[in-house]
Each structure stands twice: as structure tokens, then as C-alpha cells.
Scaffold this motif. Structure first.
Motif, PDB file in Angstrom:
ATOM      1  N   ARG A   2       1.087  -1.152   0.113  1.00  0.00           N
ATOM      2  CA  ARG A   2      -0.104   0.021   0.074  1.00  0.00           C
ATOM      3  C   ARG A   2       0.896   1.239   0.077  1.00  0.00           C
ATOM      4  O   ARG A   2       1.938   1.079   0.547  1.00  0.00           O
ATOM      5  CB  ARG A   2      -0.842  -0.012   1.260  1.00  0.00           C
ATOM      6  N   THR A   3       0.442   2.164  -0.699  1.00  0.00           N
ATOM      7  CA  THR A   3       1.108   3.423  -0.923  1.00  0.00           C
ATOM      8  C   THR A   3       0.304   4.600  -0.146  1.00  0.00           C
ATOM      9  O   THR A   3      -0.912   4.511  -0.221  1.00  0.00           O
ATOM     10  CB  THR A   3       1.572   3.846  -2.279  1.00  0.00           C
ATOM     11  N   ARG A   4       1.005   5.725  -0.208  1.00  0.00           N
ATOM     12  CA  ARG A   4       0.149   6.833   0.432  1.00  0.00           C
ATOM     13  C   ARG A   4      -0.962   7.402  -0.588  1.00  0.00           C
ATOM     14  O   ARG A   4      -1.945   7.821  -0.130  1.00  0.00           O
ATOM     15  CB  ARG A   4       1.266   7.941   0.671  1.00  0.00           C
ATOM     16  N   ASP A   7      -3.905   5.052  -0.303  1.00  0.00           N
ATOM     17  CA  ASP A   7      -4.565   5.436   1.108  1.00  0.00           C
ATOM     18  C   ASP A   7      -5.656   6.538   0.812  1.00  0.00           C
ATOM     19  O   ASP A   7      -6.707   6.637   1.155  1.00  0.00           O
ATOM     20  CB  ASP A   7      -3.799   5.737   2.338  1.00  0.00           C
ATOM     21  N   TYR A  10      -8.238   5.458  -1.610  1.00  0.00           N
ATOM     22  CA  TYR A  10      -9.302   4.848  -1.054  1.00  0.00           C
ATOM     23  C   TYR A  10     -10.389   5.485  -0.036  1.00  0.00           C
ATOM     24  O   TYR A  10     -11.582   5.235   0.056  1.00  0.00           O
ATOM     25  CB  TYR A  10      -8.712   3.770  -0.423  1.00  0.00           C
ATOM     26  N   LYS A  11      -9.696   6.190   0.811  1.00  0.00           N
ATOM     27  CA  LYS A  11     -10.319   6.930   1.865  1.00  0.00           C
ATOM     28  C   LYS A  11     -11.519   7.995   1.134  1.00  0.00           C
ATOM     29  O   LYS A  11     -12.405   8.278   1.614  1.00  0.00           O
ATOM     30  CB  LYS A  11      -9.395   7.905   2.502  1.00  0.00           C
ATOM     31  N   GLU A  14     -14.195   5.991  -0.253  1.00  0.00           N
ATOM     32  CA  GLU A  14     -15.004   5.471   0.711  1.00  0.00           C
ATOM     33  C   GLU A  14     -15.800   6.401   1.442  1.00  0.00           C
ATOM     34  O   GLU A  14     -17.046   6.393   1.748  1.00  0.00           O
ATOM     35  CB  GLU A  14     -14.249   4.990   1.856  1.00  0.00           C
TER      36      GLU A  14
END
Length: 99
Positions: A2-4, A7, A10-11, A14
Motif C-alpha cells: 500500500r502506498t500513500r 490510501d 481509497y479514503k 470510501e
């Protein structure tokens, strides 16, 4: 791994799925395949340096295993166009996205 950027994407996806409101992710992107338009070399040389903004709606995996951020572009120069025509969905490969 996983990379920054993963993230962040994805956030944002979401958040959109949960609330229906977009979160913007800003990044730089170096496309593997360039558009067929006959742009000057300046356009291609500086393309990967310009910041892009996407309003993320989903994260998808292709049949080849590539992970994509899906959403609509949020570039200032597209706002006038976007007011006249509906935005189309864009997809960016997350492994090519750089903060």
C-alpha cells in the motif's frame, strides 16, 4: 504494498460511497499511452508535471490486476465545459499516480 496515494484514493472513495459527497485527490500522472492528437512537444514534455485533480467515486481492479481510481476530473479549466456538458468518468492507474 500500500502506498500513500492508494490510501488517499481509497479514503476518498470510501467517503463518497458513505456520504455521496466527493473528496478531491490531487496528483501528478505520467500516462503510458499519449493521446493521438498532434500536440506540441511542450504539451507532452510538461504533462507529467502538471497537477491533476480527481473527485474519486470508486476504486476498481481490472482483469489484468491493475488498480484504478474512478471519478470525474476537477480541473479549473474544465469547470466552464462541465457546466455545459455532463462530466464523463475518468480512470487513472494508481501505480502511475504520484503526490
Amino acid at each position: 504494498m500500500r502506498t500513500r496515494i492508494f490510501d488517499m484514493v481509497y479514503k476518498a472513495a470510501e467517503h463518497y460511497q458513505r456520504t455521496g459527497n466527493h473528496k478531491q485527490v490531487s496528483f501528478r500522472y505520467n500516462p503510458e499511452n499519449r493521446t493521438a492528437f498532434d500536440f506540441t512537444t511542450w504539451k507532452h514534455d510538461s504533462d507529467s508535471k502538471s497537477v491533476r485533480n480527481i473527485l474519486v467515486e470508486d476504486v476498481r481492479v481490472s482483469s489484468e490486476g491493475m488498480v484504478y481510481a474512478l471519478g470525474v476530473d476537477n480541473r479549473y479549466n474544465l469547470k466552464q465545459y462541465a457546466n455545459q456538458y455532463p462530466q464523463h468518468v475518468r480512470a487513472y492507474r494508481i501505480d502511475r499516480m504520484v503526490i
